[in-house]
Design a protein around this motif. Structure first.
Motif, PDB file in Angstrom:
ATOM      1  N   ASP A 318       1.011  -1.200   0.151  1.00 22.34           N
ATOM      2  CA  ASP A 318      -0.146  -0.224   0.019  1.00 22.34           C
ATOM      3  C   ASP A 318       0.877   1.134   0.113  1.00 22.34           C
ATOM      4  O   ASP A 318       0.281   2.408  -0.124  1.00 22.34           O
ATOM      5  CB  ASP A 318      -0.904   0.124   1.205  1.00 22.34           C
ATOM      6  CG  ASP A 318      -0.399  -0.094   2.589  1.00 22.34           C
ATOM      7  OD1 ASP A 318       0.645  -0.266   2.594  1.00 22.34           O
ATOM      8  OD2 ASP A 318      -0.960   0.068   3.544  1.00 22.34           O
ATOM      9  N   LEU A 319       2.520   1.081  -0.091  1.00 23.28           N
ATOM     10  CA  LEU A 319       2.997   2.181  -0.115  1.00 23.28           C
ATOM     11  C   LEU A 319       3.715   2.142  -1.602  1.00 23.28           C
ATOM     12  O   LEU A 319       4.112   1.326  -2.175  1.00 23.28           O
ATOM     13  CB  LEU A 319       4.385   2.065   0.726  1.00 23.28           C
ATOM     14  CG  LEU A 319       3.756   2.036   2.213  1.00 23.28           C
ATOM     15  CD1 LEU A 319       5.130   1.850   3.140  1.00 23.28           C
ATOM     16  CD2 LEU A 319       3.186   3.037   2.759  1.00 23.28           C
ATOM     17  N   SER A 320       3.504   3.350  -2.240  1.00 24.71           N
ATOM     18  CA  SER A 320       4.354   3.382  -3.635  1.00 24.71           C
ATOM     19  C   SER A 320       5.679   3.064  -3.623  1.00 24.71           C
ATOM     20  O   SER A 320       6.468   3.634  -2.646  1.00 24.71           O
ATOM     21  CB  SER A 320       3.686   4.758  -4.302  1.00 24.71           C
ATOM     22  OG  SER A 320       4.758   5.811  -4.121  1.00 24.71           O
ATOM     23  N   PRO A 321       6.487   3.296  -4.836  1.00 25.78           N
ATOM     24  CA  PRO A 321       8.090   3.126  -4.735  1.00 25.78           C
ATOM     25  C   PRO A 321       8.349   4.483  -4.358  1.00 25.78           C
ATOM     26  O   PRO A 321       9.705   4.235  -3.849  1.00 25.78           O
ATOM     27  CB  PRO A 321       8.108   2.906  -6.275  1.00 25.78           C
ATOM     28  CG  PRO A 321       7.086   2.102  -6.846  1.00 25.78           C
ATOM     29  CD  PRO A 321       5.817   2.778  -6.142  1.00 25.78           C
ATOM     30  N   ILE A 322       7.742   5.440  -4.264  1.00 26.31           N
ATOM     31  CA  ILE A 322       8.176   6.772  -3.698  1.00 26.31           C
ATOM     32  C   ILE A 322       8.435   6.500  -2.227  1.00 26.31           C
ATOM     33  O   ILE A 322       9.568   6.885  -1.464  1.00 26.31           O
ATOM     34  CB  ILE A 322       7.244   7.895  -3.800  1.00 26.31           C
ATOM     35  CG1 ILE A 322       7.038   8.092  -5.492  1.00 26.31           C
ATOM     36  CG2 ILE A 322       7.835   9.330  -3.346  1.00 26.31           C
ATOM     37  CD1 ILE A 322       5.867   9.208  -5.805  1.00 26.31           C
ATOM     38  N   ALA A 323       7.608   5.994  -1.615  1.00 23.88           N
ATOM     39  CA  ALA A 323       7.753   5.819  -0.167  1.00 23.88           C
ATOM     40  C   ALA A 323       8.984   4.704   0.104  1.00 23.88           C
ATOM     41  O   ALA A 323       9.792   4.912   1.205  1.00 23.88           O
ATOM     42  CB  ALA A 323       6.444   5.259   0.403  1.00 23.88           C
ATOM     43  N   THR A 324       9.060   3.590  -0.754  1.00 24.50           N
ATOM     44  CA  THR A 324      10.132   2.806  -0.509  1.00 24.50           C
ATOM     45  C   THR A 324      11.403   3.250  -0.653  1.00 24.50           C
ATOM     46  O   THR A 324      12.290   3.163   0.010  1.00 24.50           O
ATOM     47  CB  THR A 324      10.033   1.840  -1.775  1.00 24.50           C
ATOM     48  OG1 THR A 324       8.417   0.901  -1.603  1.00 24.50           O
ATOM     49  CG2 THR A 324      10.983   0.603  -1.610  1.00 24.50           C
ATOM     50  N   MET A 325      11.464   4.183  -1.609  1.00 21.29           N
ATOM     51  CA  MET A 325      12.766   5.056  -1.918  1.00 21.29           C
ATOM     52  C   MET A 325      13.108   5.963  -0.596  1.00 21.29           C
ATOM     53  O   MET A 325      14.189   5.878  -0.244  1.00 21.29           O
ATOM     54  CB  MET A 325      12.828   5.767  -3.049  1.00 21.29           C
ATOM     55  CG  MET A 325      12.736   5.016  -4.262  1.00 21.29           C
ATOM     56  SD  MET A 325      14.082   3.512  -4.395  1.00 21.29           S
ATOM     57  CE  MET A 325      15.355   4.449  -4.931  1.00 21.29           C
ATOM     58  N   ALA A 326      12.128   6.655  -0.250  1.00 13.52           N
ATOM     59  CA  ALA A 326      12.207   7.257   1.073  1.00 13.52           C
ATOM     60  C   ALA A 326      12.701   6.601   2.349  1.00 13.52           C
ATOM     61  O   ALA A 326      13.640   6.974   3.220  1.00 13.52           O
ATOM     62  CB  ALA A 326      10.882   8.096   1.523  1.00 13.52           C
ATOM     63  N   HIS A 327      12.220   5.409   2.565  1.00  9.31           N
ATOM     64  CA  HIS A 327      12.438   4.426   3.458  1.00  9.31           C
ATOM     65  C   HIS A 327      13.939   4.156   3.300  1.00  9.31           C
ATOM     66  O   HIS A 327      14.760   3.784   4.326  1.00  9.31           O
ATOM     67  CB  HIS A 327      11.627   3.186   3.788  1.00  9.31           C
ATOM     68  CG  HIS A 327      10.196   3.348   4.122  1.00  9.31           C
ATOM     69  ND1 HIS A 327       9.000   2.623   4.125  1.00  9.31           N
ATOM     70  CD2 HIS A 327       9.882   4.334   5.345  1.00  9.31           C
ATOM     71  CE1 HIS A 327       8.177   3.072   4.667  1.00  9.31           C
ATOM     72  NE2 HIS A 327       8.620   4.045   5.483  1.00  9.31           N
ATOM     73  N   LEU A 328      14.238   3.738   2.148  1.00  8.60           N
ATOM     74  CA  LEU A 328      15.705   3.528   1.679  1.00  8.60           C
ATOM     75  C   LEU A 328      16.818   4.356   2.354  1.00  8.60           C
ATOM     76  O   LEU A 328      17.673   4.081   2.890  1.00  8.60           O
ATOM     77  CB  LEU A 328      15.898   2.879   0.354  1.00  8.60           C
ATOM     78  CG  LEU A 328      17.080   2.452  -0.131  1.00  8.60           C
ATOM     79  CD1 LEU A 328      17.380   1.277   0.733  1.00  8.60           C
ATOM     80  CD2 LEU A 328      17.070   2.236  -1.330  1.00  8.60           C
ATOM     81  N   HIS A 329      16.468   5.698   2.117  1.00  3.85           N
ATOM     82  CA  HIS A 329      17.308   6.770   2.667  1.00  3.85           C
ATOM     83  C   HIS A 329      17.374   6.898   4.230  1.00  3.85           C
ATOM     84  O   HIS A 329      18.323   6.999   4.786  1.00  3.85           O
ATOM     85  CB  HIS A 329      17.130   8.167   2.055  1.00  3.85           C
ATOM     86  CG  HIS A 329      17.421   8.229   0.434  1.00  3.85           C
ATOM     87  ND1 HIS A 329      18.478   8.318   0.018  1.00  3.85           N
ATOM     88  CD2 HIS A 329      16.275   7.920  -0.670  1.00  3.85           C
ATOM     89  CE1 HIS A 329      18.620   8.272  -1.360  1.00  3.85           C
ATOM     90  NE2 HIS A 329      17.014   8.148  -1.576  1.00  3.85           N
ATOM     91  N   ILE A 330      16.147   6.921   4.732  1.00  2.20           N
ATOM     92  CA  ILE A 330      16.005   6.932   6.522  1.00  2.20           C
ATOM     93  C   ILE A 330      16.816   6.017   6.952  1.00  2.20           C
ATOM     94  O   ILE A 330      17.445   5.969   7.856  1.00  2.20           O
ATOM     95  CB  ILE A 330      14.669   7.035   6.803  1.00  2.20           C
ATOM     96  CG1 ILE A 330      13.991   8.308   6.194  1.00  2.20           C
ATOM     97  CG2 ILE A 330      14.357   6.689   8.151  1.00  2.20           C
ATOM     98  CD1 ILE A 330      12.443   8.004   6.280  1.00  2.20           C
ATOM     99  N   ASN A 331      16.737   4.453   6.201  1.00  4.21           N
ATOM    100  CA  ASN A 331      17.394   3.335   6.925  1.00  4.21           C
ATOM    101  C   ASN A 331      18.842   3.185   6.697  1.00  4.21           C
ATOM    102  O   ASN A 331      19.630   2.688   7.781  1.00  4.21           O
ATOM    103  CB  ASN A 331      16.553   1.931   6.411  1.00  4.21           C
ATOM    104  CG  ASN A 331      15.102   2.106   6.647  1.00  4.21           C
ATOM    105  OD1 ASN A 331      14.817   2.503   7.654  1.00  4.21           O
ATOM    106  ND2 ASN A 331      14.484   1.347   5.774  1.00  4.21           N
ATOM    107  N   THR A 332      19.124   4.063   5.408  1.00  3.03           N
ATOM    108  CA  THR A 332      20.734   3.910   5.515  1.00  3.03           C
ATOM    109  C   THR A 332      21.240   5.070   6.549  1.00  3.03           C
ATOM    110  O   THR A 332      22.602   4.708   6.772  1.00  3.03           O
ATOM    111  CB  THR A 332      20.854   4.613   3.965  1.00  3.03           C
ATOM    112  OG1 THR A 332      20.442   3.686   3.153  1.00  3.03           O
ATOM    113  CG2 THR A 332      22.471   4.678   3.721  1.00  3.03           C
TER     114      THR A 332
END
Length: 405
Positions: A318-332
């Motif tokens: 239910d999250l688009s790839p935009i949120a997925t990429m945002a999570h990738l930056h936060i988690n990094t």
């Protein structure tokens, strides 16, 4: 630099997504995910009617001030609709900031804390044998952590399993009203430990295993389940009970050492404050989109780290790839990152609309080095996929009582 236009784009490439695009007078734009599953148009209207007019003429690089303006300035704070709308704007502004500075967002947050972001996949099935087959395939692909969900025998519509073997993205948008699932706590409690027993017997203890209860139990039932699962060493038990009364997690804590995770429907740090301060949970699962964006997620991470709680953001489809990429930056960046839920790379339809690059190696997503979030959209492709009203399921006990889905 000034904001000149705010677009709210709704499309359905297999399932509904709401996207915000913020444009500036210097030609730089940013995008954010405003999807609230089953209530998409409420957020779209909030953005179009109430937020967009307030952004025109503002400096997009004043990210903190804009966030405070949208949060405090409305008076009516918090809630999933408000915070999802604010979260989309915040993501878009960080995207602009990265493009202006020619840096990926994780660098703007403070740089890398790790080489890659460990993710967990979903192994589902209609039988234990099918779940374990899927688990083995994920292990062969290099995943180090997998969530196990299985259909409960003689129970209709168990959470987390694939109805009719369909992809997650096919399960919504095809029903005029919410589908109804059936739930029986006794059948569930008598079955789930066997799933993890067989998983450990077949695959050993090197692989991390997880499970999502989806808030179906009372605190004492969840405590009993956690204790029954202790021999199988779960990474965490997710959403074992609703968090409306947060003392419930303290009760579970008294009875089991199985780690606990919660927070995917949380919208602010205040939703998690007591749970974190009392160390009643081990992982906080707030999503960047539903939790108000990157700006508050950074603060949530710092607060959680003070109390030995790790970040494990919600990452369902239910999250688009935009949120997925945002999570990738936060988690990094996040020093206290734990793990990221990950359901794959989407469908051909989704990948036609959203343009991004995800690299996975040894069960880890590698951060994008592109400026900003590292994701874009094709507005012409979006026009091909019209919005269609859709609902999440509801759950009832066998006697008809409405229960938590």
């Amino acid at each position: 630099m000034k904001i000149t236009n705010v677009k709210v784009l709704v499309c359905r490439p297999g399932r509904n997504f709401v996207t915000v695009k913020i444009e500036t007078d210097e030609g730089v734009y940013g995008i954010g995910d405003a999807t609230l599953n089953g209530r998409e148009m409420a957020v779209a209207a909030y953005l179009e009617e109430h937020i967009a007019p307030c952004l025109i003429g503002k400096d997009p690089l004043q990210i903190e001030d804009v966030w405070q303006y949208l949060f405090k300035g409305a008076y009516w704070r918090k809630g999933p609709v408000t915070m999802t709308a604010i979260g989309a704007v915040d993501m878009a502004l960080w995207d602009i900031f990265g493009k202006v500075t020619n840096m990926p967002v994780y660098q703007l947050l403070g740089g890398k804390s790790r080489h890659g972001v460990t993710v967990y996949a979903h192994a589902n099935g209609e039988s234990i044998e099918e779940v374990l087959t899927n688990l083995g395939q994920f292990i062969d692909q290099g995943y180090k952590a997998v969530r196990l969900q299985c259909t409960i025998p003689n129970q209709k519509g168990t959470y987390g399993t694939l109805e009719g073997k369909k992809n997650y993205y096919e399960l919504q948008g095809n029903r005029p009203l919410p589908p109804e699932n059936e739930w029986c706590t006794r059948k569930y409690m008598n079955f789930i430990p066997e799933l993890f027993k067989q998983a450990r017997e077949q695959f050993g203890y090197d692989i991390e295993l997880l499970h999502d209860v989806h808030s179906r139990l009372t605190p004492i039932e969840a405590a009993k389940l956690g204790k029954m699962l202790e021999p199988y060493d779960l990474m965490f038990l997710e959403d074992s009970v609703t968090a409306d009364n947060q003392q419930g997690y303290a009760q579970i804590r008294q009875h089991t050492t199985t780690p606990l995770a919660v927070g995917e429907i949380f919208n602010t740090v205040w939703d998690a404050k007591e749970l974190i301060e009392t160390q009643s949970i081990d992982y906080i699962r707030t999503a960047v989109s539903h939790g108000g964006g990157i700006t508050p997620m950074r603060k949530l991470s710092d607060f959680a780290a003070m109390h030995h709680v790790r970040m494990a953001p919600h990452g369902a489809p239910d999250l688009s790839p935009i949120a997925t990429m945002a999570h990738l930056h936060i988690n990094t960046w996040a020093p206290n990152f734990g793990i990221q839920e990950f359901v794959g790379f989407g469908t051909d339809e989704i990948n036609e609309v959203f343009k991004y690059e995800l690299n996975i190696k040894n069960g880890m997503l590698l951060p994008s080095e592109a400026p900003g979030l590292g994701v874009d959209i094709d507005e012409e492709a979006m026009k091909k996929y019209e919005y269609k009203r859709s609902y999440l399921p509801v759950s009832r006990l066998e006697d008809g009582t409405l229960w938590n889905w």
